[in-house]
Design a protein around this motif. Structure first.
Motif, PDB file in Angstrom:
ATOM      1  N   VAL A   1       0.865  -1.079  -0.011  1.00  0.00           N
ATOM      2  CA  VAL A   1      -0.164  -0.015   0.169  1.00  0.00           C
ATOM      3  C   VAL A   1       0.790   1.293  -0.122  1.00  0.00           C
ATOM      4  O   VAL A   1       1.771   1.404   0.967  1.00  0.00           O
ATOM      5  CB  VAL A   1      -0.866  -0.084   1.121  1.00  0.00           C
ATOM      6  N   ARG A   2       0.764   2.118  -0.968  1.00  0.00           N
ATOM      7  CA  ARG A   2       1.642   3.081  -1.155  1.00  0.00           C
ATOM      8  C   ARG A   2       0.868   4.460  -0.646  1.00  0.00           C
ATOM      9  O   ARG A   2      -0.450   4.557  -0.672  1.00  0.00           O
ATOM     10  CB  ARG A   2       1.933   3.575  -2.636  1.00  0.00           C
ATOM     11  N   PRO A   3       1.532   5.540  -0.128  1.00  0.00           N
ATOM     12  CA  PRO A   3       0.982   6.668   0.334  1.00  0.00           C
ATOM     13  C   PRO A   3       0.383   7.638  -0.803  1.00  0.00           C
ATOM     14  O   PRO A   3       0.795   7.507  -1.862  1.00  0.00           O
ATOM     15  CB  PRO A   3       2.035   7.498   0.881  1.00  0.00           C
ATOM     16  N   VAL A   4      -0.666   8.283  -0.722  1.00  0.00           N
ATOM     17  CA  VAL A   4      -1.711   9.190  -1.310  1.00  0.00           C
ATOM     18  C   VAL A   4      -1.456  10.655  -0.857  1.00  0.00           C
ATOM     19  O   VAL A   4      -1.099  10.924   0.205  1.00  0.00           O
ATOM     20  CB  VAL A   4      -2.892   8.761  -1.619  1.00  0.00           C
ATOM     21  N   GLN A   5      -1.915  11.528  -1.714  1.00  0.00           N
ATOM     22  CA  GLN A   5      -1.988  12.967  -1.297  1.00  0.00           C
ATOM     23  C   GLN A   5      -3.540  13.251  -0.656  1.00  0.00           C
ATOM     24  O   GLN A   5      -4.346  12.512  -0.902  1.00  0.00           O
ATOM     25  CB  GLN A   5      -1.962  13.904  -2.582  1.00  0.00           C
ATOM     26  N   GLY A   6      -3.397  14.384  -0.079  1.00  0.00           N
ATOM     27  CA  GLY A   6      -4.821  15.037   0.604  1.00  0.00           C
ATOM     28  C   GLY A   6      -5.287  13.964   1.639  1.00  0.00           C
ATOM     29  O   GLY A   6      -6.607  13.846   1.675  1.00  0.00           O
ATOM     30  N   VAL A   7      -4.345  13.554   2.343  1.00  0.00           N
ATOM     31  CA  VAL A   7      -4.889  12.560   3.509  1.00  0.00           C
ATOM     32  C   VAL A   7      -5.582  13.231   4.650  1.00  0.00           C
ATOM     33  O   VAL A   7      -6.689  12.988   5.319  1.00  0.00           O
ATOM     34  CB  VAL A   7      -3.832  11.559   4.099  1.00  0.00           C
ATOM     35  N   LEU A   8      -5.066  14.521   4.880  1.00  0.00           N
ATOM     36  CA  LEU A   8      -5.718  15.118   6.095  1.00  0.00           C
ATOM     37  C   LEU A   8      -6.936  15.682   5.982  1.00  0.00           C
ATOM     38  O   LEU A   8      -7.799  15.470   6.804  1.00  0.00           O
ATOM     39  CB  LEU A   8      -4.602  16.257   6.503  1.00  0.00           C
ATOM     40  N   PRO A   9      -7.336  16.150   4.701  1.00  0.00           N
ATOM     41  CA  PRO A   9      -8.824  16.735   4.682  1.00  0.00           C
ATOM     42  C   PRO A   9      -9.742  15.296   4.584  1.00  0.00           C
ATOM     43  O   PRO A   9     -10.880  15.439   5.466  1.00  0.00           O
ATOM     44  CB  PRO A   9      -8.849  17.207   3.362  1.00  0.00           C
TER      45      PRO A   9
END
Length: 497
Positions: A116-124
């Motif tokens: 599983v790779r990281p993605v953008q925009g996790v905090l919102p």
């Protein structure tokens, strides 16, 4: 069960609307159909998910698979739905329990190996998941960032096998324990290092205390950029709500997970920047410099060198605190509550009014140079100050002026008064707040009205004079605006002509 539903989140600006991934298995020739307005990266997830499931030693159903990303009219992009799609297929085929998925929301891109790779925009997405009362499944690299949403239960995963074992109950994963993002406090340059310029330092203090916009004008080498770089050190630290807003913007704009707790932004775009670079844009709208400067400072050096059309786009966000980017398909709203600090020369060569009489600019050249700045834009800048050239002294004695720490303490006291009284900085007072908190005696009101008439100031400029006067009174810890505060505030407004 041949139908499974998995919850996920899309990314639209700095918001994270809910997306439901529906997976259905039916009899027929083996096929995989993906519907729900997917962009290219989402369409390619079919191949990533197939390889990830097979390489994780699961069975890929040899049936007709239909995947629906609802709502159907919301564009979906990126690889953030890979994990939800894979879990939907596994749940629909009975390889993981479908009932347990209802309490989770999933984000993550899958490698062909099942990692599983990281993605953008996790905090919102984390903030929206917390509001929905669910648990968030995220890549391990994004877990620290997601934990900024206090009170949210986060499950960090590295591989599809881990998630399946957790859902099956064979190897439950404990909720992620946040390590705490680093509060990386970069040292700010000291205000005491600026030689002389007492009037400019005073204007900088007033701008910081009331969050007022500031324009510095003067010959080259007088310290305009030097002064502007000292402003972030005078501003109060971000509170938790402001820090989350700034972190959410950087979560969307950055390609790497957050590594440290944000400070107040200080953005300095080059004067060749385009309109979309400043306000945001693109086919998939991304935040521009004014959004990246949210809750911080936007410094525009050599202001007249910016394209006039580019500068005009600042007018609306300076008033409203947000920018709306309209496209044929939809509209995206970005926050843009920034403090504008600008610097300019008095003429094209920069030496108009200098004692050396070096300026050789014609009146027409000076007029063309200044005409690049429109009246409505200048009207929205509260403090206008001319920075004079100081005497040249290379061996500078110890400065008697205030240090950044001393000035920041004054700013903090003034801001605290404003927050207790009205809940916002003086620069953001609306008309009812202006009438309530900037009331004048009858004689002072008539005096200010006459002064504004003589200077040719608009009603908006007069209101801004009142806001600056309120800040000056707060710096002096006085409840009532006095004539001296009004007089000093008027000194920061240029008259017509």
């Amino acid at each position: 069960m041949s139908l499974a539903i998995v919850h996920s989140r899309a990314q639209v600006g700095v918001e994270a609307p809910a997306v439901t991934v529906e997976a259905h298995l039916a009899n027929g020739l083996p096929a995989l159909t993906l519907v729900g307005l997917p962009e290219t990266a989402v369409k390619e997830s079919k191949d990533r998910v197939r390889s990830a499931i097979l390489n994780a030693a699961f069975e890929f159903p040899n049936r007709r698979i239909t995947l629906n990303l609802a709502p159907a009219d919301l564009p979906k992009d990126g690889g953030r739905f890979d994990l939800a799609i894979a879990l939907g297929i596994l749940a629909a085929s009975g390889q993981v329990p479908a009932a347990s998925l209802d309490e989770y929301e999933c984000l993550g891109e899958l490698a062909l190996s099942g990692a599983v790779r990281p993605v953008q925009g996790v905090l919102p997405a984390a903030l929206a998941t917390r509001a929905a009362g669910r648990t968030l499944l995220v890549p391990a690299a994004n877990a620290e960032e997601a934990s900024l949403a206090s009170g949210l239960k986060v499950i960090a995963v590295d591989h599809l096998l881990q998630i399946a074992a957790h859902l099956n109950g064979s190897a439950p994963l404990a909720p992620y324990q946040a390590q705490g993002l680093l509060r990386q406090s970069l040292p700010y340059p000291d205000l005491a290092e600026v030689q002389g310029q007492l009037a400019a330092k005073r204007a900088l203090l007033v701008a910081a205390a009331g969050s007022h916009n500031l324009l510095l004008s003067g010959p080259p080498g007088t310290g305009k950029t030097l002064l502007a770089s000292r402003l972030p050190g005078l501003l109060p630290p971000l509170d938790e709500s402001e820090a989350l807003q700034v972190a959410a913007i950087h979560s969307v704009a950055s390609h790497t997970p957050l590594q440290h707790w944000p400070q107040r932004p200080f953005r300095t775009p080059h004067h060749s920047a385009s309109g979309p670079a400043l306000v945001g844009g693109g086919s998939r709208p991304q935040p521009g410099e004014i959004t990246l400067a949210h809750q911080g400072v936007l410094f525009l050096d050599e202001l007249p060198e910016f394209d006039r059309k580019v500068l005009e786009v600042l007018r609306e966000p300076l008033e409203s605190g947000h920018i709306v980017i309209a496209r044929a398909r939809d509209k995206v709203r970005f926050p843009a509550r920034f403090q504008l600090v600008a610097a300019m020369n008095p003429c094209p060569c920069g030496y108009l009014g200098d004692a050396s009489n070096r300026c050789r600019c014609t009146p027409e050249q000076i007029q063309r140079y200044r005409a690049k700045l429109s009246g409505p834009l200048l009207d929205r800048i509260d403090l206008h100050l001319t920075v004079a050239r100081e005497s040249t002294a290379l061996e500078v004695p110890a400065q008697d002026g205030e240090s950044t720490a001393e000035a920041a303490a004054k700013v903090a006291r003034a801001r605290e008064l404003q927050l207790q009284r009205q809940g916002v900085a003086n620069a953001f007072l609306d008309l009812p707040g202006l009438r309530q908190h900037c009331a004048l005696s009858e004689t002072d009101r008539h005096w200010l009205e006459n002064a504004c008439e003589r200077l040719g100031l608009s009603l908006r400029a007069a209101h801004r004079v009142l806001k600056v006067a309120r800040t000056l009174a707060d710096l002096a810890a006085e409840r009532q605006i006095a004539r001296t505060h009004l007089a000093e505030a008027l000194q920061y407004r240029p008259g017509m002509g």
